[in-house]
Design a protein around this motif. Structure first.
Motif, PDB file in Angstrom:
ATOM      1  N   ASP A  53       0.831  -1.211   0.000  1.00  0.00           N
ATOM      2  CA  ASP A  53       0.000   0.000   0.000  1.00  0.00           C
ATOM      3  C   ASP A  53       0.866   1.262   0.000  1.00  0.00           C
ATOM      4  O   ASP A  53       0.600   2.204  -0.754  1.00  0.00           O
ATOM      5  CB  ASP A  53      -0.925   0.035   1.219  1.00  0.00           C
ATOM      6  N   ARG A  54       1.889   1.287   0.854  1.00  0.00           N
ATOM      7  CA  ARG A  54       2.772   2.457   0.922  1.00  0.00           C
ATOM      8  C   ARG A  54       3.509   2.664  -0.404  1.00  0.00           C
ATOM      9  O   ARG A  54       3.639   3.792  -0.883  1.00  0.00           O
ATOM     10  CB  ARG A  54       3.776   2.328   2.068  1.00  0.00           C
ATOM     11  N   ASP A  57       1.003   4.066  -2.935  1.00  0.00           N
ATOM     12  CA  ASP A  57       0.701   5.473  -2.654  1.00  0.00           C
ATOM     13  C   ASP A  57       1.863   6.372  -3.039  1.00  0.00           C
ATOM     14  O   ASP A  57       1.673   7.394  -3.703  1.00  0.00           O
ATOM     15  CB  ASP A  57       0.380   5.675  -1.167  1.00  0.00           C
ATOM     16  N   THR A  58       3.065   5.988  -2.627  1.00  0.00           N
ATOM     17  CA  THR A  58       4.243   6.807  -2.918  1.00  0.00           C
ATOM     18  C   THR A  58       4.429   6.971  -4.419  1.00  0.00           C
ATOM     19  O   THR A  58       4.649   8.087  -4.916  1.00  0.00           O
ATOM     20  CB  THR A  58       5.502   6.168  -2.289  1.00  0.00           C
ATOM     21  N   LEU A  61       1.457   8.996  -6.093  1.00  0.00           N
ATOM     22  CA  LEU A  61       1.552  10.423  -5.755  1.00  0.00           C
ATOM     23  C   LEU A  61       2.687  11.086  -6.523  1.00  0.00           C
ATOM     24  O   LEU A  61       2.552  12.217  -6.997  1.00  0.00           O
ATOM     25  CB  LEU A  61       1.745  10.606  -4.244  1.00  0.00           C
ATOM     26  N   SER A  67      -3.780   9.328  -5.093  1.00  0.00           N
ATOM     27  CA  SER A  67      -3.569   8.330  -4.038  1.00  0.00           C
ATOM     28  C   SER A  67      -3.970   6.944  -4.553  1.00  0.00           C
ATOM     29  O   SER A  67      -4.595   6.829  -5.612  1.00  0.00           O
ATOM     30  CB  SER A  67      -4.431   8.685  -2.821  1.00  0.00           C
ATOM     31  N   SER A  68      -3.633   5.936  -3.788  1.00  0.00           N
ATOM     32  CA  SER A  68      -4.065   4.593  -4.177  1.00  0.00           C
ATOM     33  C   SER A  68      -5.588   4.482  -4.095  1.00  0.00           C
ATOM     34  O   SER A  68      -6.196   3.716  -4.850  1.00  0.00           O
ATOM     35  CB  SER A  68      -3.386   3.512  -3.324  1.00  0.00           C
TER      36      SER A  68
END
Length: 190
Positions: A53-54, A57-58, A61, A67-68
């Motif tokens: 997930d991180r 998102d990273t 972005l 965002s995811s």
């Protein structure tokens, strides 16, 4: 590091008072605590899910300024034949509650990714429609997203000798189904 069971035991011992200690002891003994192997697997599953997930998102972005969560909504809409999906159906597809979806769609609408439209067949319903800007964003984001997921998930899994993908998929689907069923139960039913 303390396990959940050890931490609960410490908490319950300090929290005991007079006539309540038997009840607290009974509660602690009725818990089917995870053994060390289960605890390692559970924490590894949670760490892997959070890490993916991180990473998503990273990357999203950095590349598209979305965002995811935005990406998930855009994927669902782009996979629809009309580019439009009922908000209730989006909630079901993404397993989000109505409030979360409503806030998400409002934020995306402000950025021109989607529009909300009154449902033609039911004036109480709301359809969410992918805008041309939203379609451009998902079309640019998807190839990089797929490369990233291939790299951090499938290339890693392919390197595990003897891994049975069908069995792994079945296990994950079973966990998802059990979670959905459990979510609807009351404390007394558990």
């Amino acid at each position: 590091m303390m396990t959940c069971q050890q931490l609960a035991g410490k908490f319950f011992r300090f929290g005991e008072t007079g006539g309540q200690s038997g009840t607290v002891q009974d509660m602690q003994q009725d818990v089917p605590w995870l053994n060390d192997d289960e605890q390692k697997l559970w924490r590894a599953m949670m760490a892997a899910a959070k890490a993916v997930d991180r990473a998503m998102d990273t990357r999203l972005l950095a590349t598209e300024e979305i965002s995811s969560a935005d990406f998930s909504v855009l994927v669902s809409l782009s996979e629809s034949e009309t580019g439009m999906v009922r908000m209730r159906e989006l909630c079901e597809n993404l397993r989000w509650d109505r409030s979360r979806m409503s806030h998400q769609i409002t934020r995306m609408e402000k950025r021109g990714l989607v529009t909300k439209v009154r449902c033609a067949s039911d004036s109480r319903g709301v359809d969410v429609e992918l805008t041309s800007h939203g379609r451009d964003v998902i079309e640019r984001a998807a190839p990089d997203h797929v490369r990233m997921i291939r790299s951090i998930v499938f290339d890693v899994l392919d390197g595990i000798e003897g891994l049975d993908r069908a069995a792994a998929l079945n296990a994950l689907q079973s966990v998802t189904a059990a979670s959905e069923e459990f979510r609807g139960k009351t404390l007394a039913e558990q």
